[in-house]
Design a protein around this motif. Structure first.
Motif, PDB file in Angstrom:
ATOM      1  N   LEU A   1       0.825  -1.205   0.000  1.00 40.77           N
ATOM      2  CA  LEU A   1       0.000   0.000   0.000  1.00 40.77           C
ATOM      3  C   LEU A   1       0.862   1.259   0.000  1.00 40.77           C
ATOM      4  CD1 LEU A   1      -2.737  -1.063   2.585  1.00 40.77           C
ATOM      5  CD2 LEU A   1      -2.722  -1.349   0.106  1.00 40.77           C
TER       6      LEU A   1
ATOM      7  N   LYS B   1       3.882   7.386  -5.953  1.00 42.33           N
ATOM      8  CA  LYS B   1       3.677   7.457  -4.512  1.00 42.33           C
ATOM      9  C   LYS B   1       3.108   8.813  -4.124  1.00 42.33           C
ATOM     10  CE  LYS B   1       7.665   4.458  -3.595  1.00 42.33           C
ATOM     11  NZ  LYS B   1       8.953   4.306  -2.851  1.00 42.33           N
TER      12      LYS B   1
ATOM     13  N   LEU C   1      -2.095  -1.241  -4.490  1.00 41.70           N
ATOM     14  CA  LEU C   1      -2.698   0.007  -4.945  1.00 41.70           C
ATOM     15  C   LEU C   1      -2.419   0.243  -6.416  1.00 41.70           C
ATOM     16  CD1 LEU C   1      -1.819   2.551  -2.098  1.00 41.70           C
ATOM     17  CD2 LEU C   1      -3.903   1.203  -2.373  1.00 41.70           C
TER      18      LEU C   1
ATOM     19  N   SER D   1      -1.735   6.918  -0.787  1.00 41.38           N
ATOM     20  CA  SER D   1      -1.009   5.744  -0.338  1.00 41.38           C
ATOM     21  C   SER D   1      -0.428   5.990   1.046  1.00 41.38           C
ATOM     22  CB  SER D   1       0.123   5.411  -1.318  1.00 41.38           C
ATOM     23  OG  SER D   1       1.059   6.468  -1.363  1.00 41.38           O
TER      24      SER D   1
END
Length: 216
Positions: A152, A161, A175, A192
């Protein structure tokens, strides 16, 4: 010939058997999912049976006999209890959900030592940490111990990210960012989580600012 075994455990389930007996299912670090028979449980005030409540760490003395498929509970004593859970309905409800989940996902004979200590540490963590954050870490660690590692921290496809809209894809266990995700069947989340959050080895090391991020 009978065999006496001693172990610590958490009670996961209690069901009546006949008019006076009871079958209890425990989570034990050595025995895994352990079902035992308690003879005369509804009538006896001996053997510390008043301690047979959920969410308490107990020391069990059980007897394995060739004459029965289930071992018998001979004695027990309290090792550790968690008053901050007993006095809080939401914490009690959450902890009982963990117990029910563990009983559902485990199979008899499976090595569960790490899962046992995960539950124990999670109960301790509820003393000072928010329920939502502890639950999230518990579920993530439990899935990892069962062989389902979640990522994640970034988009599984492009490694993006940080800020932005992300979707959790259950089939990937990871994700996907908005550019890479097919929204069908994916759960939308705001962003995230940092790698630092998931790299923690002990629930007691979770910092308050990290839990605020989860709650948001």
């Amino acid at each position: 010939m009978s065999l006496i075994v001693q172990t610590e455990a958490f009670l996961l389930r209690s069901v009546d058997y006949s008019e006076s007996h009871r079958i209890l299912t425990f989570l034990s670090p050595e025995e895994g999912l352990l079902s035992v028979m308690v003879l005369g449980a509804k009538k006896s005030k001996e053997r510390g049976l008043g301690l047979l409540d959920y969410l308490k760490c107990l020391h069990l003395e059980i007897e394995h006999s060739n004459k029965s498929s289930l071992p018998f509970l001979k004695n027990l004593k309290l090792l550790e209890h968690y008053p901050w859970i007993e006095k809080d309905y939401e914490k009690t409800h959450q902890a009982l959900q963990w117990c029910a989940l563990i009983r559902q996902v485990l199979q008899p004979g499976l090595e569960v030592k790490e899962i046992y200590f995960l539950l124990r540490e999670a109960l301790k963590a509820l003393q000072s940490l928010p329920i939502t954050g502890v639950d999230l870490v518990f579920l993530k660690k439990l899935m990892s111990l069962l062989g389902y590692d979640l990522d994640l921290t970034s988009c599984k496809d492009c490694d993006k990210k940080g800020e932005g809209t992300f979707f959790f894809n259950p089939s990937w266990g990871a994700l996907l960012c908005q550019d890479c995700a097919s929204v069908e069947g994916a759960l939308r989340i705001s962003k995230s989580f940092s790698q630092d959050f998931w790299s923690l080895e002990n629930l007691h090391l979770i910092r308050e600012e990290q839990l605020k991020e989860v709650k948001e």
